[in-house]
Every structure is written in structure tokens, then in C-alpha cells.
Design an enzyme around this catalytic site. Structure first.
Site, mmCIF file in Angstrom:
data_model
loop_
_atom_site.group_PDB
_atom_site.id
_atom_site.type_symbol
_atom_site.label_atom_id
_atom_site.label_comp_id
_atom_site.label_asym_id
_atom_site.label_seq_id
_atom_site.Cartn_x
_atom_site.Cartn_y
_atom_site.Cartn_z
ATOM 1 N N TYR A 1 -32.504 45.483 -31.714
ATOM 2 C CA TYR A 1 -33.306 44.469 -31.016
ATOM 3 C C TYR A 1 -34.729 44.958 -30.712
ATOM 4 O O TYR A 1 -34.937 46.114 -30.358
ATOM 5 C CB TYR A 1 -32.649 44.070 -29.688
ATOM 6 C CG TYR A 1 -31.320 43.339 -29.800
ATOM 7 C CD1 TYR A 1 -30.896 42.753 -30.983
ATOM 8 C CD2 TYR A 1 -30.486 43.233 -28.688
ATOM 9 C CE1 TYR A 1 -29.680 42.093 -31.059
ATOM 10 C CE2 TYR A 1 -29.265 42.567 -28.756
ATOM 11 C CZ TYR A 1 -28.869 42.012 -29.951
ATOM 12 O OH TYR A 1 -27.666 41.360 -30.018
ATOM 13 N N PHE B 1 -25.605 33.683 -27.898
ATOM 14 C CA PHE B 1 -26.310 32.391 -27.872
ATOM 15 C C PHE B 1 -25.547 31.389 -26.999
ATOM 16 O O PHE B 1 -25.349 30.228 -27.398
ATOM 17 C CB PHE B 1 -26.500 31.811 -29.282
ATOM 18 C CG PHE B 1 -27.409 32.588 -30.197
ATOM 19 C CD1 PHE B 1 -28.490 33.310 -29.709
ATOM 20 C CD2 PHE B 1 -27.197 32.587 -31.580
ATOM 21 C CE1 PHE B 1 -29.336 34.014 -30.561
ATOM 22 C CE2 PHE B 1 -28.033 33.280 -32.433
ATOM 23 C CZ PHE B 1 -29.105 34.002 -31.920
ATOM 24 N N PRO B 2 -25.088 31.801 -25.800
ATOM 25 C CA PRO B 2 -24.231 30.909 -24.989
ATOM 26 C C PRO B 2 -24.952 29.637 -24.538
ATOM 27 O O PRO B 2 -24.315 28.622 -24.309
ATOM 28 C CB PRO B 2 -23.849 31.774 -23.781
ATOM 29 C CG PRO B 2 -24.951 32.787 -23.678
ATOM 30 C CD PRO B 2 -25.357 33.074 -25.095
ATOM 31 N N GLY C 1 -31.182 28.542 -25.342
ATOM 32 C CA GLY C 1 -31.874 27.960 -24.176
ATOM 33 C C GLY C 1 -31.806 26.448 -24.126
ATOM 34 O O GLY C 1 -32.245 25.839 -23.149
ATOM 35 N N LEU C 2 -31.244 25.819 -25.169
ATOM 36 C CA LEU C 2 -31.215 24.350 -25.220
ATOM 37 C C LEU C 2 -30.469 23.756 -24.024
ATOM 38 O O LEU C 2 -30.832 22.685 -23.527
ATOM 39 C CB LEU C 2 -30.547 23.884 -26.523
ATOM 40 C CG LEU C 2 -30.643 22.395 -26.793
ATOM 41 C CD1 LEU C 2 -32.048 22.024 -27.265
ATOM 42 C CD2 LEU C 2 -29.631 21.965 -27.863
ATOM 43 N N THR D 1 -30.348 24.772 -20.957
ATOM 44 C CA THR D 1 -30.873 25.120 -19.634
ATOM 45 C C THR D 1 -31.351 23.871 -18.906
ATOM 46 O O THR D 1 -31.683 23.931 -17.718
ATOM 47 C CB THR D 1 -32.072 26.085 -19.762
ATOM 48 O OG1 THR D 1 -33.036 25.485 -20.642
ATOM 49 C CG2 THR D 1 -31.634 27.429 -20.313
ATOM 50 N N GLY D 2 -31.444 22.743 -19.601
ATOM 51 C CA GLY D 2 -31.910 21.500 -18.981
ATOM 52 C C GLY D 2 -33.412 21.311 -19.073
ATOM 53 O O GLY D 2 -33.945 20.320 -18.567
ATOM 54 N N LYS D 3 -34.114 22.250 -19.753
ATOM 55 C CA LYS D 3 -35.586 22.131 -19.767
ATOM 56 C C LYS D 3 -36.112 21.418 -21.015
ATOM 57 O O LYS D 3 -37.313 21.300 -21.192
ATOM 58 C CB LYS D 3 -36.242 23.505 -19.599
ATOM 59 C CG LYS D 3 -36.027 24.493 -20.736
ATOM 60 C CD LYS D 3 -36.698 25.829 -20.390
ATOM 61 C CE LYS D 3 -36.475 26.875 -21.467
ATOM 62 N NZ LYS D 3 -37.021 28.182 -21.126
HETATM 63 N N1 LIG Z 1 -23.793 40.131 -31.516
HETATM 64 C C1 LIG Z 1 -24.715 39.432 -32.133
HETATM 65 O O1 LIG Z 1 -24.747 39.342 -33.374
HETATM 66 C C2 LIG Z 1 -25.737 38.714 -31.298
HETATM 67 C C3 LIG Z 1 -26.639 37.798 -31.872
HETATM 68 C C4 LIG Z 1 -27.544 37.170 -31.029
HETATM 69 C C5 LIG Z 1 -27.562 37.452 -29.653
HETATM 70 N N2 LIG Z 1 -26.676 38.367 -29.151
HETATM 71 C C6 LIG Z 1 -26.613 38.677 -27.690
HETATM 72 O O2 LIG Z 1 -26.446 37.500 -26.946
HETATM 73 C C7 LIG Z 1 -27.456 37.438 -25.925
HETATM 74 C C8 LIG Z 1 -27.753 36.029 -25.577
HETATM 75 O O3 LIG Z 1 -28.371 35.349 -26.643
HETATM 76 P P1 LIG Z 1 -29.836 34.780 -26.521
HETATM 77 O O4 LIG Z 1 -30.505 35.357 -25.319
HETATM 78 O O5 LIG Z 1 -30.500 34.999 -27.822
HETATM 79 O O6 LIG Z 1 -29.597 33.201 -26.375
HETATM 80 P P2 LIG Z 1 -29.214 32.264 -25.146
HETATM 81 O O7 LIG Z 1 -28.560 33.033 -24.061
HETATM 82 O O8 LIG Z 1 -28.502 31.092 -25.716
HETATM 83 O O9 LIG Z 1 -30.651 31.765 -24.664
HETATM 84 C C9 LIG Z 1 -31.415 32.586 -23.836
HETATM 85 C C10 LIG Z 1 -32.818 32.026 -23.704
HETATM 86 O O10 LIG Z 1 -32.802 30.789 -22.971
HETATM 87 C C11 LIG Z 1 -33.912 30.745 -22.072
HETATM 88 N N3 LIG Z 1 -33.347 30.736 -20.703
HETATM 89 C C12 LIG Z 1 -32.288 31.481 -20.256
HETATM 90 N N4 LIG Z 1 -32.030 31.194 -18.968
HETATM 91 C C13 LIG Z 1 -32.923 30.238 -18.584
HETATM 92 C C14 LIG Z 1 -33.139 29.523 -17.373
HETATM 93 N N5 LIG Z 1 -32.390 29.737 -16.290
HETATM 94 N N6 LIG Z 1 -34.134 28.605 -17.342
HETATM 95 C C15 LIG Z 1 -34.897 28.354 -18.431
HETATM 96 N N7 LIG Z 1 -34.733 29.004 -19.610
HETATM 97 C C16 LIG Z 1 -33.752 29.937 -19.691
HETATM 98 C C17 LIG Z 1 -34.748 31.992 -22.358
HETATM 99 O O11 LIG Z 1 -35.635 31.762 -23.444
HETATM 100 P P3 LIG Z 1 -37.085 31.072 -23.327
HETATM 101 O O12 LIG Z 1 -37.692 31.478 -22.012
HETATM 102 O O13 LIG Z 1 -37.811 31.575 -24.530
HETATM 103 O O14 LIG Z 1 -36.820 29.600 -23.401
HETATM 104 C C18 LIG Z 1 -33.688 32.955 -22.883
HETATM 105 O O15 LIG Z 1 -34.221 33.992 -23.685
HETATM 106 C C19 LIG Z 1 -28.615 38.249 -26.544
HETATM 107 O O16 LIG Z 1 -29.576 38.649 -25.628
HETATM 108 C C20 LIG Z 1 -27.851 39.382 -27.168
HETATM 109 O O17 LIG Z 1 -27.533 40.351 -26.197
HETATM 110 C C21 LIG Z 1 -25.783 38.978 -29.942
#
Ligand SMILES: NC(=O)c1ccc[n+]([C@@H]2O[C@H](COP(=O)([O-])OP(=O)(O)OC[C@H]3O[C@@H](n4cnc5c(N)ncnc54)[C@H](OP(=O)(O)O)[C@@H]3O)[C@@H](O)[C@H]2O)c1
Length: 320
Positions: free
Chosen positions: A60, A216-217, A221-222, A224-226
Site C-alpha cells: 500500500y 471495501f466494506p 465510501g459509497l 457513507t451517505g455523502k
Molecule cells: N485484501 C485486499 O486485497 C484488500 C483490497 C482493498 C482494500 N483492503 C483493505 O480494506 C480496507 C478498506 O477498504 P477501503 O478503505 O479501500 O474502502 P472502504 O472502506 O469501502 O471506503 C473507505 C473510504 O470511504 C471514505 N470514508 C470512510 N469513512 C467515511 C466517513 N465516515 N465519512 C465520509 N467518508 C468516509 C474515505 O474515502 P474518501 O474520503 O476519499 O471519500 C475512505 O477512504 C483498506 O484500507 C485495506 O486495509 C484489502
């Protein structure tokens, strides 16, 4: 400090917060966490909120290793308070030497773990995860090497990521056959819009008592409601680099979900965390955060709503 739940990760003694912090945006160009200061701010807020599980990977960051390097600096004086998870096995572009695409091999893992420990400025990794299956190395060799690293105290527990259901079963029985420590967790993509893990992965995870960490839970970020069907904040990852996710999203369903949340007086963020945490085997939601207020909001959201089984079923069916 938020009122966070703690659970055992799978059938192990490793206790983690039910809201974790995904760290793949540390060192990512164009984010507020591109810099050391931005990373420090998010990690400080996470620790202050009571979040313990931090999930990163050697790959990363804008350049390989950068997320771990920034985290190593940010965690000075805080290492004991967090559960540090990282991963090996993706292509590090030669920074661990030639790997011949066998990144689960004894030779490779030895190099990868030392490099991660150095970047993270720590003597041990709490959860060391195989980032993706290695088709060129028998899983027995990977398990035997990880077993040695546990004995040496360099890593404490092992997990895997992106394995198929049959590979999870193969790893489980290989560990049993040879008496190696078992993988305690599985990390796979899972969200309201990506449910493939329900077919084979989650049944395997639950059959063998692993903990599940969805990546990508929030669907980048989709949820998050924003966002609306017309767009969202210009500085968000989706608007900056993944606008196709917004364009292709099922907005009629998302708007029905929004109305369902409004009727119950909960935010979409809280409902999404509650739905995720209601799934059997799902231990911690490792959502990423680019600003301190996001991780604080996520920690609060994780316990803000206690849905009935009917609520959970309604949400599941809506996006089925
Ligand atoms: N094992 C694998 O192959 C793999 C692959 C991908 C990811 N991962 C892991 O999974 C984790 C989570 O995935 P992800 O962070 O990419 O996606 P995610 O959790 O679906 O989305 C996170 C993004 O949403 C936005 N966000 C989060 N909380 C918020 C809030 N309260 N209010 C407004 N916006 C908010 C932020 O982005 P913005 O501010 O840019 O909108 C944040 O970076 C990664 O960090 C990594 O550790 C693992």
C-alpha cells in the site's frame, strides 16, 4: 472514546475492535493521508476513539511500502495499544529481490517479513496475512514458514486474503495434517453491493471458525451517505478516481435504502455498519478513513443502531 465492541478474531486469543481502520490510503496521492501529518492525524484519532485493529499491507501507498513507513512513524509510543495487521504476497516490483512469482515461498516470506518489520519500526506483527493465493508454492511450505516466524516471535497470528472457499478448506486441513498454527482470519471483498463471499467464502469461514474482515466494506465510501446519483464531494476517492462506481450504482435501490434509514432515524453509515456486523463470522469492519473525523464517525456509527433481524433481512434482500 466511542463505545466500541471487542471480539476474538476467529478461534484465537487475538481480541480486536469491531471497527478497525483500513490503511490503504496512507501515502496515496491526492488524499489528505498522502503525508505523514495526515496519516498521524487519522491514526491519533483512531487510537483516541478506542479503535485497536489497524490493517495495512506491504504494497500500500503511492510507492510500495509507503503506508507501512508512515504508520511506523505515526505509531511511535502507541504500538502497544494497537493490533497491527499487515500483508505480504502482492508484487513488490523487486523491492524484496527477485521472487519468480512465488511470494508464499520460504525464501520470499523471510525477506518480506523483515522489510515490513523495519518499515513498521516494530519487533512483531500481530496478524500477518497472505495477501493473495500463491499458485506456485504449496500451502504447506507457506504454513511451515509462518509457523517458524510465530515461534521466533516475529509474528503472532496468521490470516489470509482473497482465497476461494476451496483454498480456505485446503489451508485448514493442511495445517491440521502437519500440526501448524491455523489461519485465524479471512479478508475478502464484501459490501452491500459485492456479496460473492456469501456463496463459498463465508460458509468456509464459519465452518472452520475463522474471523472475517471485509474489504471495501463501504464500497469505496459509497455507503457513507455523502453521495447522490448526481455526485459527491470533489475530494473523495470516488469522485477523484472511481466515478464509474457512482455511475454504475443501483440508485433506485440506494434511494429506497436511504428512505428506510430515514424512517428509523439512523444514518446510512450506521445502518451499513450494523448490517455488516450482523453477518455471522464478520469480526471487524476495516473501513478506510482519509480524515480524523471520518474514523470518529465510523467508530460512533458502529454501535449507533441495533437492528432487528427483520431490519437486517430487509437490507439483505434489497441488495440481494
Ligand atoms: N485484501 C485486499 O486485497 C484488500 C483490497 C482493498 C482494500 N483492503 C483493505 O480494506 C480496507 C478498506 O477498504 P477501503 O478503505 O479501500 O474502502 P472502504 O472502506 O469501502 O471506503 C473507505 C473510504 O470511504 C471514505 N470514508 C470512510 N469513512 C467515511 C466517513 N465516515 N465519512 C465520509 N467518508 C468516509 C474515505 O474515502 P474518501 O474520503 O476519499 O471519500 C475512505 O477512504 C483498506 O484500507 C485495506 O486495509 C484489502
Amino acid at each position: 472514546m466511542a463505545d466500541i465492541d471487542f471480539q476474538r478474531l476467529g478461534n484465537s486469543g487475538l481480541i480486536v475492535s469491531s471497527i478497525g481502520l483500513g490503511c490503504n490510503n496512507f501515502g496515496r496521492l491526492g488524499t489528505a493521508t498522502e503525508t505523514q501529518d495526515g496519516t498521524n492525524a487519522v491514526i491519533d484519532a483512531a487510537v483516541d476513539a478506542g479503535v485497536t485493529l489497524l490493517d495495512t499491507a506491504d504494497i500500500y501507498g503511492a510507492e510500495r511500502g509507503l503506508s507501512e513507513t508512515l504508520m511506523g512513524n505515526a505509531l511511535k509510543g502507541k504500538r502497544d495499544r494497537i493490533v497491527l495487521a499487515t500483508k505480504f504476497g502482492m508484487d513488490m516490483a523487486g523491492s524484496n529481490g527477485p521472487d519468480w512469482n512465488a511470494r508464499g515461498s520460504r525464501r520470499y516470506i523471510r525477506l518480506a517479513v523483515e522489510a515490513s518489520l523495519t518499515r513498521l519500526q516494530t519487533d512483531w506483527i500481530d496478524l500477518y496475512q497472505l495477501h493473495r493465493p500463491d499458485e506456485n508454492t504449496p500451502i504447506e511450505e507457506t504454513l511451515a514458514t509462518l509457523d517458524d516466524l510465530i515461534t521466533e516471535g516475529k509474528i503472532r497470528y496468521i490470516g489470509h486474503s482473497n482465497l476461494a472457499g476451496w483454498q480456505i478448506a485446503e489451508a485448514e486441513f493442511t495445517a491440521r495434517l502437519h500440526g501448524h498454527p491455523k489461519f485465524i482470519s479471512s479478508q475478502n471483498e464484501y459490501s452491500l453491493l459485492v456479496r460473492d463471499a456469501e456463496d463459498e467464502v463465508l460458509p468456509a469461514v464459519n465452518a472452520y471458525g475463522l474471523g472475517f474482515l471485509p474489504f471495501f466494506p463501504l464500497y469505496n465510501g459509497l455507503f457513507t451517505g455523502k453521495f447522490t446519483r448526481d455526485g459527491g464531494p470533489a475530494d473523495s476517492r470516488i469522485m477523484r478516481s472511481r466515478s464509474h462506481l457512482l455511475e454504475q450504482a443501483p440508485w433506485d435501490l440506494i434511494e429506497r435504502y436511504e428512505a428506510f434509514c430515514a424512517e428509523r432515524g439512523v444514518t446510512m453509515l450506521a445502518a451499513t455498519f450494523a448490517w455488516l456486523l450482523a453477518q455471522p463470522g464478520l469480526t471487524s469492519v476495516i473501513a478506510g478513513a482519509t480524515r480524523p473525523e471520518q474514523i470518529v464517525a465510523n467508530a460512533d456509527a458502529a454501535t449507533a443502531w441495533h437492528p432487528t433481524p427483520d431490519d437486517v433481512a430487509w437490507i439483505s434482500d434489497l441488495f440481494a
